[in-house]
Design a protein around this motif. Structure first.
Motif, PDB file in Angstrom:
ATOM      1  N   ALA A  76       0.813  -1.224   0.000  1.00 40.92           N
ATOM      2  CA  ALA A  76       0.000   0.000   0.000  1.00 40.92           C
ATOM      3  C   ALA A  76       0.842   1.267   0.000  1.00 40.92           C
ATOM      4  N   ARG A  77       2.059   1.199   0.490  1.00 44.11           N
ATOM      5  CA  ARG A  77       2.911   2.404   0.586  1.00 44.11           C
ATOM      6  C   ARG A  77       3.057   3.118  -0.752  1.00 44.11           C
ATOM      7  N   GLU A  78       3.093   2.375  -1.834  1.00 46.19           N
ATOM      8  CA  GLU A  78       3.287   3.012  -3.143  1.00 46.19           C
ATOM      9  C   GLU A  78       2.072   3.829  -3.582  1.00 46.19           C
ATOM     10  N   ASN A  79       0.932   3.637  -2.924  1.00 43.56           N
ATOM     11  CA  ASN A  79      -0.284   4.355  -3.299  1.00 43.56           C
ATOM     12  C   ASN A  79      -0.544   5.608  -2.463  1.00 43.56           C
ATOM     13  N   TRP A  80       0.291   5.844  -1.454  1.00 42.39           N
ATOM     14  CA  TRP A  80       0.070   6.971  -0.550  1.00 42.39           C
ATOM     15  C   TRP A  80       1.350   7.787  -0.427  1.00 42.39           C
ATOM     16  N   LYS A  81       1.243   9.104  -0.578  1.00 38.15           N
ATOM     17  CA  LYS A  81       2.453   9.931  -0.460  1.00 38.15           C
ATOM     18  C   LYS A  81       2.826  10.173   0.996  1.00 38.15           C
ATOM     19  N   ASP A  82       1.836  10.218   1.891  1.00 42.22           N
ATOM     20  CA  ASP A  82       2.111  10.398   3.320  1.00 42.22           C
ATOM     21  C   ASP A  82       2.362   9.041   3.973  1.00 42.22           C
ATOM     22  N   PRO A  83       3.058   9.023   5.098  1.00 44.50           N
ATOM     23  CA  PRO A  83       3.328   7.757   5.793  1.00 44.50           C
ATOM     24  C   PRO A  83       2.036   7.075   6.255  1.00 44.50           C
ATOM     25  N   ILE A  84       2.001   5.770   6.149  1.00 45.28           N
ATOM     26  CA  ILE A  84       0.861   4.982   6.621  1.00 45.28           C
ATOM     27  C   ILE A  84       0.994   4.797   8.130  1.00 45.28           C
ATOM     28  N   VAL A  85      -0.113   5.031   8.849  1.00 45.72           N
ATOM     29  CA  VAL A  85      -0.106   4.936  10.304  1.00 45.72           C
ATOM     30  C   VAL A  85      -0.920   3.744  10.818  1.00 45.72           C
ATOM     31  N   THR A  86      -1.301   2.867   9.938  1.00 47.67           N
ATOM     32  CA  THR A  86      -2.101   1.693  10.311  1.00 47.67           C
ATOM     33  C   THR A  86      -1.380   0.873  11.376  1.00 47.67           C
ATOM     34  N   GLU A  87      -2.079   0.587  12.461  1.00 45.31           N
ATOM     35  CA  GLU A  87      -1.483  -0.250  13.498  1.00 45.31           C
ATOM     36  C   GLU A  87      -1.726  -1.715  13.152  1.00 45.31           C
ATOM     37  N   ILE A  88      -0.712  -2.529  13.389  1.00 48.79           N
ATOM     38  CA  ILE A  88      -0.808  -3.979  13.232  1.00 48.79           C
ATOM     39  C   ILE A  88      -0.499  -4.560  14.596  1.00 48.79           C
ATOM     40  N   VAL A  89      -1.541  -5.088  15.245  1.00 45.92           N
ATOM     41  CA  VAL A  89      -1.412  -5.527  16.632  1.00 45.92           C
ATOM     42  C   VAL A  89      -2.137  -6.858  16.838  1.00 45.92           C
ATOM     43  N   PRO A  90      -1.771  -7.588  17.902  1.00 50.11           N
ATOM     44  CA  PRO A  90      -2.473  -8.842  18.194  1.00 50.11           C
ATOM     45  C   PRO A  90      -3.957  -8.599  18.444  1.00 50.11           C
ATOM     46  N   LEU A  91      -4.759  -9.570  18.044  1.00 53.15           N
ATOM     47  CA  LEU A  91      -6.202  -9.490  18.234  1.00 53.15           C
ATOM     48  C   LEU A  91      -6.569  -9.860  19.661  1.00 53.15           C
ATOM     49  N   PRO A  92      -7.077  -8.887  20.428  1.00 53.81           N
ATOM     50  CA  PRO A  92      -7.630  -9.248  21.738  1.00 53.81           C
ATOM     51  C   PRO A  92      -9.046  -9.794  21.505  1.00 53.81           C
ATOM     52  N   ARG A  93      -9.879  -9.715  22.459  1.00 50.34           N
ATOM     53  CA  ARG A  93     -11.247 -10.208  22.295  1.00 50.34           C
ATOM     54  C   ARG A  93     -12.025  -9.327  21.314  1.00 50.34           C
ATOM     55  N   PHE A  94     -12.791  -9.973  20.451  1.00 50.87           N
ATOM     56  CA  PHE A  94     -13.656  -9.297  19.477  1.00 50.87           C
ATOM     57  C   PHE A  94     -15.082  -9.304  20.027  1.00 50.87           C
ATOM     58  N   TYR A  95     -15.732  -8.144  19.972  1.00 44.92           N
ATOM     59  CA  TYR A  95     -17.115  -8.013  20.437  1.00 44.92           C
ATOM     60  C   TYR A  95     -17.999  -7.628  19.253  1.00 44.92           C
ATOM     61  N   PRO A  96     -18.944  -8.481  18.858  1.00 43.79           N
ATOM     62  CA  PRO A  96     -19.856  -8.084  17.779  1.00 43.79           C
ATOM     63  C   PRO A  96     -20.645  -6.834  18.160  1.00 43.79           C
ATOM     64  N   ALA A  97     -20.844  -5.978  17.189  1.00 45.74           N
ATOM     65  CA  ALA A  97     -21.665  -4.781  17.412  1.00 45.74           C
ATOM     66  C   ALA A  97     -23.139  -5.184  17.473  1.00 45.74           C
ATOM     67  N   GLU A  98     -23.932  -4.255  17.887  1.00 47.47           N
ATOM     68  CA  GLU A  98     -25.368  -4.464  17.980  1.00 47.47           C
ATOM     69  C   GLU A  98     -25.953  -4.815  16.607  1.00 47.47           C
ATOM     70  N   ASP A  99     -27.081  -5.528  16.602  1.00 47.90           N
ATOM     71  CA  ASP A  99     -27.715  -5.967  15.350  1.00 47.90           C
ATOM     72  C   ASP A  99     -27.970  -4.813  14.387  1.00 47.90           C
ATOM     73  N   PHE A 100     -28.310  -3.653  14.917  1.00 48.15           N
ATOM     74  CA  PHE A 100     -28.592  -2.473  14.096  1.00 48.15           C
ATOM     75  C   PHE A 100     -27.443  -2.160  13.141  1.00 48.15           C
ATOM     76  N   HIS A 101     -26.212  -2.453  13.537  1.00 48.33           N
ATOM     77  CA  HIS A 101     -25.037  -2.103  12.738  1.00 48.33           C
ATOM     78  C   HIS A 101     -24.653  -3.168  11.716  1.00 48.33           C
ATOM     79  N   GLN A 102     -25.189  -4.371  11.847  1.00 51.85           N
ATOM     80  CA  GLN A 102     -24.850  -5.443  10.915  1.00 51.85           C
ATOM     81  C   GLN A 102     -25.563  -5.204   9.581  1.00 51.85           C
ATOM     82  N   ASP A 103     -24.802  -5.216   8.490  1.00 48.04           N
ATOM     83  CA  ASP A 103     -25.347  -5.012   7.139  1.00 48.04           C
ATOM     84  C   ASP A 103     -26.117  -3.688   7.055  1.00 48.04           C
ATOM     85  N   PHE A 104     -25.590  -2.665   7.699  1.00 49.57           N
ATOM     86  CA  PHE A 104     -26.258  -1.368   7.798  1.00 49.57           C
ATOM     87  C   PHE A 104     -26.602  -0.789   6.427  1.00 49.57           C
TER      88      PHE A 104
END
Length: 174
Positions: free
Chosen positions: A115-143
């Motif tokens: 992706a770096r070649e597509n952006w002139k500014d530095p990429i700040v995306t964090e890459i970190v271990p996955l802690p617990r995932f919490y599904p969002a409320e039903d309202f947000h699914q397939d919004f």
């Protein structure tokens, strides 16, 4: 099947995209990366939980390569803006990739390098271990499918989907 947990701003945008991708079998909007158990939308939106809005994307690598899933991620949000996507501001909108194992970490790092070649500014995306995932409320699914005429869908999501159709049409259905 493989599942990636990705945060690129409001989860409605990535949810809308990945639900249209051939080979994606499930998309769940949710929260991760914070310190509060069982967060809800209001507390995450208030920025008091440390959680990011994310999607868990499950896909079949026999149909779509993992590289395409990740390249789509980097094309659908601005990974150079810390804690912000457009009008959405706060740590809950950070660009983030949460890995479940070392293979995923390597996949994410390789995608970030591509992706770096597509952006002139530095990429700040964090890459970190996955802690617990919490599904969002039903309202947000397939919004997007449930509320296509809603202003956010019209102004923010539709242009992103048009961009995806332009660059990834061979991988999209419908």
């Amino acid at each position: 099947m493989k599942t990636y947990v990705l945060g690129g701003g409001c989860f409605w945008c990535l949810d809308a995209l990945y639900r249209k991708v051939r080979g994606v079998t499930d998309v769940v909007s949710g929260y991760t990366g914070g310190a509060v158990d069982n967060p809800d939308y209001d507390s995450v939106s208030a920025g008091i939980t440390g959680h990011a809005e994310v999607v868990a994307v499950t896909f079949d690598e026999d149909i779509i390569p993992s590289e395409i899933i990740l390249d789509m991620f980097f094309s659908q949000h601005d990974p150079t803006t810390p804690n912000r996507q457009g009008y959405d501001v706060g740590t809950q909108y950070r660009s983030s990739m949460f890995y479940g194992d070392e293979d995923q970490r390597r996949d994410f790092e390789a995608a970030l390098e591509r992706a770096r070649e597509n952006w002139k500014d530095p990429i700040v995306t964090e890459i970190v271990p996955l802690p617990r995932f919490y599904p969002a409320e039903d309202f947000h699914q397939d919004f997007y499918a449930k509320h296509p005429a809603q202003g956010y869908c019209q102004v923010i999501i539709n242009p992103k989907l048009a961009k995806a159709r332009k660059y990834y049409s061979e991988w999209l259905q419908g």
